[in-house]
Write a protein that holds these residues in place. Structure first.
Motif, mmCIF file in Angstrom:
data_model
loop_
_atom_site.group_PDB
_atom_site.id
_atom_site.type_symbol
_atom_site.label_atom_id
_atom_site.label_comp_id
_atom_site.label_asym_id
_atom_site.label_seq_id
_atom_site.Cartn_x
_atom_site.Cartn_y
_atom_site.Cartn_z
ATOM 1 N N SER A 100 12.535 -4.790 -1.946
ATOM 2 C CA SER A 100 13.817 -5.038 -2.590
ATOM 3 C C SER A 100 13.913 -4.288 -3.920
ATOM 4 C CB SER A 100 13.976 -6.535 -2.844
ATOM 5 O OG SER A 100 15.106 -6.783 -3.630
ATOM 6 N N LEU A 101 15.090 -3.809 -4.227
ATOM 7 C CA LEU A 101 15.315 -3.112 -5.500
ATOM 8 C C LEU A 101 15.254 -4.063 -6.693
ATOM 9 C CD1 LEU A 101 18.209 -0.703 -4.470
ATOM 10 C CD2 LEU A 101 15.793 -0.145 -4.827
ATOM 11 N N GLN A 102 15.307 -5.353 -6.440
ATOM 12 C CA GLN A 102 15.249 -6.308 -7.545
ATOM 13 C C GLN A 102 13.871 -6.351 -8.198
ATOM 14 O OE1 GLN A 102 15.907 -9.888 -4.957
ATOM 15 N NE2 GLN A 102 14.610 -10.867 -6.458
ATOM 16 N N TYR A 103 12.838 -5.854 -7.482
ATOM 17 C CA TYR A 103 11.484 -5.865 -8.035
ATOM 18 C C TYR A 103 11.112 -4.475 -8.532
ATOM 19 C CZ TYR A 103 11.324 -10.204 -5.374
ATOM 20 O OH TYR A 103 11.596 -11.434 -4.863
ATOM 21 N N THR A 104 10.883 -4.363 -9.819
ATOM 22 C CA THR A 104 10.507 -3.080 -10.410
ATOM 23 C C THR A 104 9.036 -2.778 -10.173
ATOM 24 O OG1 THR A 104 12.169 -3.456 -12.113
ATOM 25 C CG2 THR A 104 10.525 -1.754 -12.553
ATOM 26 N N PHE A 105 8.197 -3.792 -10.268
ATOM 27 C CA PHE A 105 6.760 -3.624 -10.091
ATOM 28 C C PHE A 105 6.265 -4.559 -8.992
ATOM 29 C CE2 PHE A 105 7.626 -2.643 -14.556
ATOM 30 C CZ PHE A 105 7.099 -1.366 -14.634
ATOM 31 N N LEU A 106 5.371 -4.043 -8.156
ATOM 32 C CA LEU A 106 4.785 -4.833 -7.076
ATOM 33 C C LEU A 106 3.261 -4.713 -7.120
ATOM 34 C CD1 LEU A 106 7.111 -3.714 -4.147
ATOM 35 C CD2 LEU A 106 7.112 -5.933 -5.276
ATOM 36 N N PRO A 107 2.537 -5.746 -6.668
ATOM 37 C CA PRO A 107 1.081 -5.616 -6.584
ATOM 38 C C PRO A 107 0.736 -4.571 -5.520
ATOM 39 C CG PRO A 107 1.819 -7.705 -5.650
ATOM 40 C CD PRO A 107 3.018 -7.044 -6.231
ATOM 41 N N THR A 108 0.021 -3.539 -5.935
ATOM 42 C CA THR A 108 -0.244 -2.390 -5.055
ATOM 43 C C THR A 108 -1.723 -2.037 -5.079
ATOM 44 O OG1 THR A 108 1.949 -1.563 -5.668
ATOM 45 C CG2 THR A 108 0.486 -0.015 -4.582
ATOM 46 N N LEU A 109 -2.256 -1.633 -3.912
ATOM 47 C CA LEU A 109 -3.625 -1.137 -3.856
ATOM 48 C C LEU A 109 -3.737 0.100 -4.747
ATOM 49 C CD1 LEU A 109 -4.411 -1.417 -0.056
ATOM 50 C CD2 LEU A 109 -5.694 -2.486 -1.887
ATOM 51 N N CYS A 129 0.841 -1.196 0.000
ATOM 52 C CA CYS A 129 0.000 0.000 0.000
ATOM 53 C C CYS A 129 0.875 1.244 0.000
ATOM 54 C CB CYS A 129 -0.905 -0.008 1.228
ATOM 55 S SG CYS A 129 -1.953 1.460 1.331
ATOM 56 N N ALA A 130 0.522 2.191 -0.853
ATOM 57 C CA ALA A 130 1.280 3.429 -0.967
ATOM 58 C C ALA A 130 0.540 4.615 -0.360
ATOM 59 C CB ALA A 130 1.579 3.706 -2.441
ATOM 60 N N SER A 131 -0.498 4.360 0.421
ATOM 61 C CA SER A 131 -1.268 5.456 1.007
ATOM 62 C C SER A 131 -0.406 6.228 2.002
ATOM 63 C CB SER A 131 -2.506 4.906 1.722
ATOM 64 O OG SER A 131 -3.184 5.964 2.366
ATOM 65 N N ALA A 132 -0.219 7.503 1.722
ATOM 66 C CA ALA A 132 0.615 8.346 2.590
ATOM 67 C C ALA A 132 -0.174 8.928 3.752
ATOM 68 C CB ALA A 132 1.240 9.461 1.767
ATOM 69 N N ASP A 133 -1.480 9.011 3.616
ATOM 70 C CA ASP A 133 -2.279 9.667 4.658
ATOM 71 C C ASP A 133 -3.099 8.703 5.521
ATOM 72 O OD1 ASP A 133 -3.970 8.974 2.628
ATOM 73 O OD2 ASP A 133 -5.051 10.865 2.577
ATOM 74 N N CYS A 137 1.009 -0.854 9.607
ATOM 75 C CA CYS A 137 0.474 -1.725 8.557
ATOM 76 C C CYS A 137 1.619 -2.380 7.787
ATOM 77 C CB CYS A 137 -0.414 -0.929 7.607
ATOM 78 S SG CYS A 137 -1.155 -1.982 6.327
ATOM 79 N N LEU A 138 1.637 -3.694 7.796
ATOM 80 C CA LEU A 138 2.685 -4.442 7.117
ATOM 81 C C LEU A 138 2.707 -4.147 5.621
ATOM 82 C CD1 LEU A 138 4.911 -6.402 7.779
ATOM 83 C CD2 LEU A 138 3.280 -8.265 7.570
ATOM 84 N N ARG A 139 1.560 -3.830 5.049
ATOM 85 C CA ARG A 139 1.517 -3.524 3.607
ATOM 86 C C ARG A 139 2.260 -2.224 3.293
ATOM 87 N NH1 ARG A 139 -1.580 -7.174 1.339
ATOM 88 N NH2 ARG A 139 -3.206 -8.185 2.559
ATOM 89 N N HIS A 140 2.112 -1.228 4.145
ATOM 90 C CA HIS A 140 2.806 0.047 3.934
ATOM 91 C C HIS A 140 4.295 -0.101 4.263
ATOM 92 C CE1 HIS A 140 3.004 4.370 3.410
ATOM 93 N NE2 HIS A 140 3.755 4.423 4.492
ATOM 94 N N ILE A 141 4.598 -0.780 5.346
ATOM 95 C CA ILE A 141 5.995 -0.995 5.748
ATOM 96 C C ILE A 141 6.733 -1.802 4.683
ATOM 97 C CG2 ILE A 141 7.474 -2.102 7.470
ATOM 98 C CD1 ILE A 141 5.192 -1.463 9.526
ATOM 99 N N ALA A 142 6.079 -2.822 4.140
ATOM 100 C CA ALA A 142 6.695 -3.657 3.108
ATOM 101 C C ALA A 142 7.055 -2.838 1.875
ATOM 102 C CB ALA A 142 5.763 -4.807 2.735
ATOM 103 N N PRO A 163 -5.173 3.716 -6.123
ATOM 104 C CA PRO A 163 -5.726 4.906 -5.466
ATOM 105 C C PRO A 163 -7.259 4.912 -5.463
ATOM 106 C CG PRO A 163 -3.940 5.514 -6.936
ATOM 107 C CD PRO A 163 -4.221 4.052 -7.164
ATOM 108 N N GLN A 164 -7.869 4.395 -6.521
ATOM 109 C CA GLN A 164 -9.324 4.355 -6.592
ATOM 110 C C GLN A 164 -9.901 3.443 -5.499
ATOM 111 O OE1 GLN A 164 -7.203 3.781 -9.038
ATOM 112 N NE2 GLN A 164 -7.721 5.008 -10.824
ATOM 113 N N LYS A 165 -9.269 2.305 -5.276
ATOM 114 C CA LYS A 165 -9.736 1.384 -4.241
ATOM 115 C C LYS A 165 -9.551 2.012 -2.864
ATOM 116 C CE LYS A 165 -11.353 -2.439 -2.571
ATOM 117 N NZ LYS A 165 -12.763 -2.763 -2.685
ATOM 118 N N LEU A 166 -8.426 2.649 -2.652
ATOM 119 C CA LEU A 166 -8.168 3.319 -1.373
ATOM 120 C C LEU A 166 -9.229 4.387 -1.100
ATOM 121 C CD1 LEU A 166 -4.294 3.698 -1.568
ATOM 122 C CD2 LEU A 166 -5.565 2.306 0.075
#
Length: 145
Positions: free
Chosen positions: A37-46, A16-20, A27-32, A48-51
């Motif tokens: 790791s820099l080896q992953y360019t893209f990650l499954p992310t929530l 999760c990339a929610s800053a507010d 939250c483990l999703r935000h901390i993660a 903004p519309q869902k948030l």
């Protein structure tokens, strides 16, 4: 294990990339996401519309608490009589799958608390009473798997 710098984040764990978000610090999703790791360019992310649609009541909140995982049960498997060892193995293969059964038995696959209880129930149902059924324990994050 609570050191985010050393946590092993599963590749498919949604972040999760929610800053507010008021719960982002725990939250483990935000901390993660912050320690991905820099080896992953893209990650499954929530998205903004869902948030935005959740209006502050996040259904994906994942607390950064740790759980006690078991590692290995070779002693338990070895103490079963020949008459019931096959039954124990087949029940656990049906629960874990063949590959994960052997990995869990050797300690290469961490056993979550629910699976620990299943293993203990199976061993007890086959007549094995022990003080401890697992080779060792480690604390780790609960990634929800």
């Amino acid at each position: 294990m609570n050191n985010p710098e050393t946590m092993q984040i599963p590749y498919n764990f949604g972040v999760c990339a929610s800053a507010d978000c008021p719960k982002s610090a725990t939250c483990l999703r935000h901390i993660a996401l912050q320690h991905a790791s820099l080896q992953y360019t893209f990650l499954p992310t929530l998205t903004p519309q869902k948030l935005a649609s959740m209006k502050g009541k996040c259904e994906y909140y994942c607390p950064d608490t740790t759980v006690r995982y078991a590692r290995g049960f070779t002693r338990t498997a070895g103490l079963l009589t020949v008459n019931v060892a096959g039954t124990f193995r087949l029940r656990l293969i049906s629960y874990f799958g063949r590959k994960n059964y052997y990995l869990a038995r050797k300690g290469e696959y961490l056993i979550n608390p629910a699976a620990q209880q299943y293993i203990i129930r199976q061993a007890k149902s086959l007549g094995l009473q022990l003080d401890d059924y697992f080779d060792e324990y480690v604390d780790g994050y609960d990634w929800g798997y």
